[in-house]
Design a protein around this motif. Structure first.
Motif, PDB file in Angstrom:
ATOM      1  N   GLY A 350      34.219 -36.015 -14.122  1.00 30.23           N
ATOM      2  CA  GLY A 350      33.509 -35.270 -15.154  1.00 30.23           C
ATOM      3  C   GLY A 350      34.151 -35.402 -16.516  1.00 30.23           C
ATOM      4  O   GLY A 350      33.456 -35.498 -17.538  1.00 30.23           O
ATOM      5  N   ILE A 351      35.507 -35.432 -16.533  1.00 27.54           N
ATOM      6  CA  ILE A 351      36.226 -35.537 -17.811  1.00 27.54           C
ATOM      7  C   ILE A 351      35.919 -36.869 -18.497  1.00 27.54           C
ATOM      8  O   ILE A 351      35.597 -36.918 -19.693  1.00 27.54           O
ATOM      9  N   ILE A 352      36.006 -37.976 -17.741  1.00 22.11           N
ATOM     10  CA  ILE A 352      35.786 -39.298 -18.333  1.00 22.11           C
ATOM     11  C   ILE A 352      34.326 -39.497 -18.716  1.00 22.11           C
ATOM     12  O   ILE A 352      34.016 -39.957 -19.816  1.00 22.11           O
ATOM     13  N   SER A 353      33.414 -39.155 -17.805  1.00 20.75           N
ATOM     14  CA  SER A 353      31.991 -39.335 -18.108  1.00 20.75           C
ATOM     15  C   SER A 353      31.561 -38.436 -19.268  1.00 20.75           C
ATOM     16  O   SER A 353      30.766 -38.843 -20.120  1.00 20.75           O
ATOM     17  N   GLY A 354      32.113 -37.209 -19.327  1.00 20.07           N
ATOM     18  CA  GLY A 354      31.789 -36.302 -20.424  1.00 20.07           C
ATOM     19  C   GLY A 354      32.286 -36.823 -21.754  1.00 20.07           C
ATOM     20  O   GLY A 354      31.563 -36.779 -22.761  1.00 20.07           O
ATOM     21  N   ALA A 355      33.525 -37.333 -21.757  1.00 20.23           N
ATOM     22  CA  ALA A 355      34.087 -37.902 -22.990  1.00 20.23           C
ATOM     23  C   ALA A 355      33.280 -39.115 -23.434  1.00 20.23           C
ATOM     24  O   ALA A 355      33.013 -39.291 -24.633  1.00 20.23           O
ATOM     25  N   MET A 356      32.887 -39.936 -22.469  1.00 20.18           N
ATOM     26  CA  MET A 356      32.110 -41.132 -22.787  1.00 20.18           C
ATOM     27  C   MET A 356      30.725 -40.766 -23.320  1.00 20.18           C
ATOM     28  O   MET A 356      30.228 -41.369 -24.273  1.00 20.18           O
ATOM     29  N   LYS A 357      30.087 -39.765 -22.716  1.00 19.26           N
ATOM     30  CA  LYS A 357      28.758 -39.343 -23.173  1.00 19.26           C
ATOM     31  C   LYS A 357      28.796 -38.837 -24.606  1.00 19.26           C
ATOM     32  O   LYS A 357      27.838 -39.003 -25.368  1.00 19.26           O
ATOM     33  N   GLY A 358      29.914 -38.203 -24.964  1.00 17.65           N
ATOM     34  CA  GLY A 358      30.058 -37.723 -26.330  1.00 17.65           C
ATOM     35  C   GLY A 358      30.068 -38.849 -27.343  1.00 17.65           C
ATOM     36  O   GLY A 358      29.740 -38.656 -28.505  1.00 17.65           O
ATOM     37  N   LEU A 359      30.456 -40.053 -26.893  1.00 20.04           N
ATOM     38  CA  LEU A 359      30.519 -41.214 -27.767  1.00 20.04           C
ATOM     39  C   LEU A 359      29.303 -42.120 -27.613  1.00 20.04           C
ATOM     40  O   LEU A 359      28.811 -42.701 -28.573  1.00 20.04           O
ATOM     41  N   ASN A 360      28.827 -42.251 -26.359  1.00 19.71           N
ATOM     42  CA  ASN A 360      27.693 -43.122 -26.054  1.00 19.71           C
ATOM     43  C   ASN A 360      27.079 -42.648 -24.745  1.00 19.71           C
ATOM     44  O   ASN A 360      27.657 -42.857 -23.677  1.00 19.71           O
ATOM     45  N   GLU A 361      25.929 -42.024 -24.840  1.00 22.93           N
ATOM     46  CA  GLU A 361      25.339 -41.390 -23.654  1.00 22.93           C
ATOM     47  C   GLU A 361      25.049 -42.393 -22.544  1.00 22.93           C
ATOM     48  O   GLU A 361      25.267 -42.110 -21.361  1.00 22.93           O
ATOM     49  N   GLU A 362      24.583 -43.577 -22.901  1.00 18.51           N
ATOM     50  CA  GLU A 362      24.262 -44.595 -21.892  1.00 18.51           C
ATOM     51  C   GLU A 362      25.498 -44.979 -21.090  1.00 18.51           C
ATOM     52  O   GLU A 362      25.451 -45.061 -19.856  1.00 18.51           O
ATOM     53  N   LYS A 363      26.619 -45.204 -21.780  1.00 12.69           N
ATOM     54  CA  LYS A 363      27.847 -45.600 -21.085  1.00 12.69           C
ATOM     55  C   LYS A 363      28.417 -44.437 -20.273  1.00 12.69           C
ATOM     56  O   LYS A 363      28.997 -44.643 -19.196  1.00 12.69           O
TER      57      LYS A 363
END
Length: 393
Positions: A350-363
């Motif tokens: 959740g931490i990594i996917s959440g951080a990534m979504k904050g920058l690029n939702e697709e990734k």
């Protein structure tokens, strides 16, 4: 006997990684073997030689000094809260994160840290055969942390393939943030923490190269690092101090919640089965602990700590180990300690996917899609580092 069992465990870890591989024909076996040999050499230097002792002692002394400096600030703010001679976990282990985060911010501001991360990343790309960005990401993750590292490559994120995102996420989850290494050293022996940092770095590359192999063209293999926004020195310092405080509070909140939940679940399980939840986890993980080179009579207790780390987080397991209720042999202590030093747990998905979504939702959605694969790969890295430690010890 433990050497034989450890070798079997070593082979099983690699076979599990191979069975998970998406494109086995692209695995660079020579690179993998070379990095495995390098892991053993570096582990041996750190654990068994006088040179390693000097390196570990020097690094431990640096963090010890930083913790003492941090204690000055903590004592000024919280003086009188703790009883004389007591050592509250929040004050002595978590609050120093604020000061170390400030030091990291200063090193980034004066361009020392970005140059180091980029230089080491480029050098490692020659060894591991992975892309320059992937190699940088492994080093940067070990310094900045599993979520913050992606901010430094946010301009590249839209152009990264699903495979490259997966590899970077495995590296990020396999390492730890330098800002909390000092806190780990307050709970574990410094030499095991430092050994884990080195072994996990290469372990992340090794497992990624087996589980998620791919080839890059020269046009794809570019390294662009996002520079920090222009700030004054004190703007930057304030930001990093607050970031460090946020990390400390977050860890404290997670520990309160997880430890309380485990206490409640242990109580319920003890009433129903006569065994605590952690004891049951210990029996489930005992075979894995045994294959790591841990003796049979210690496997259940060690397996309990390994499972606790996977289900909750590394701090919960470390605090359990630091209480002194486990009377492990030196080898078992070394294996378990090295295993615990990583972010490989369910909450990290959740931490990594959440951080990534904050920058690029697709990734970010791609990380969530491959979350279990990333977690299993990062856990294999922890087992690989633990097994190598047991074989060297």
């Amino acid at each position: 006997m433990h050497y034989f069992v450890g070798l079997i465990g070593f082979i099983i870890v690699l076979l599990v990684a191979f069975s998970m591989s998406s494109q086995r024909q692209n695995i660079a076996f020579k690179r993998v073997i070379f990095m495995l040999v390098l892991q053993f050499i570096l582990g041996f230097i750190l654990l068994r030689t006088s040179v390693g002792t000097v390196i570990v002692s020097a690094l431990a002394a640096v963090f010890d000094a930083l913790l003492k400096f941090a204690a000055s600030g903590v004592a000024f703010v919280f003086s009188g809260i703790a009883n004389k001679g007591s050592a509250p976990f929040f004050l002595n282990v978590l609050m120093p994160i604020v000061f170390i985060s400030a030091i990291i911010g200063i090193l980034r501001y004066i361009k020392i840290l970005p140059l180091f991360m980029k230089g080491v990343g480029l050098a490692l790309s020659k060894i591991n055969g992975l892309g320059k960005l992937e190699s940088y990401n492994g080093v940067a993750s070990a310094i900045l942390g599993q979520s913050e590292v992606f901010i430094s490559i946010k301009k590249e994120l839209p152009h990264l393939s699903e495979q490259r995102i997966t590899t970077m996420s495995i590296s990020a989850m396999s390492t730890v943030s330098m800002s909390i290494v000092g806190s780990y050293m307050a709970l574990l022996q410094p030499r095991y923490v430092i050994t884990a940092l080195v072994l996990n770095l290469f372990g992340g590359y090794i497992i990624s190269a087996i589980v998620n192999p791919y080839k890059l063209s020269e046009t794809e293999d570019l390294l662009a690092i996002e520079e920090d926004q222009k700030q004054t020195f004190f703007q930057m310092l304030g930001e990093y101090i607050l970031d460090g405080f946020h990390v400390a509070i977050t860890v404290a909140a997670m520990l309160i919640g997880f430890v309380a939940l485990i206490a409640m679940i242990n109580f319920i399980f003890a009433k129903v089965t006569g065994l605590s939840f952690q004891e049951i986890l210990g029996y489930i993980f005992a075979p894995l602990a045994f294959l790591s080179g841990i003796s049979r009579n210690e496997a259940v207790s060690a397996g309990s700590l390994m499972a606790t780390k996977l289900v909750t987080n590394e701090f919960v397991a470390m605090t359990e180990l630091a209480k002194g209720n486990f009377h492990f042999s030196g080898r078992t202590t070394a294996i378990v300690s090295v295993f615990l030093v990583s972010f490989a747990n369910f909450s990290s998905i959740g931490i990594i996917s959440g951080a990534m979504k904050g920058l690029n939702e697709e990734k970010g959605n791609l990380v969530a899609k491959h979350g279990l694969k990333i977690l299993l790969s990062a856990t294999l890295v922890s087992f690989l580092s633990g097994i190598i430690t047991g074989l060297i010890y």
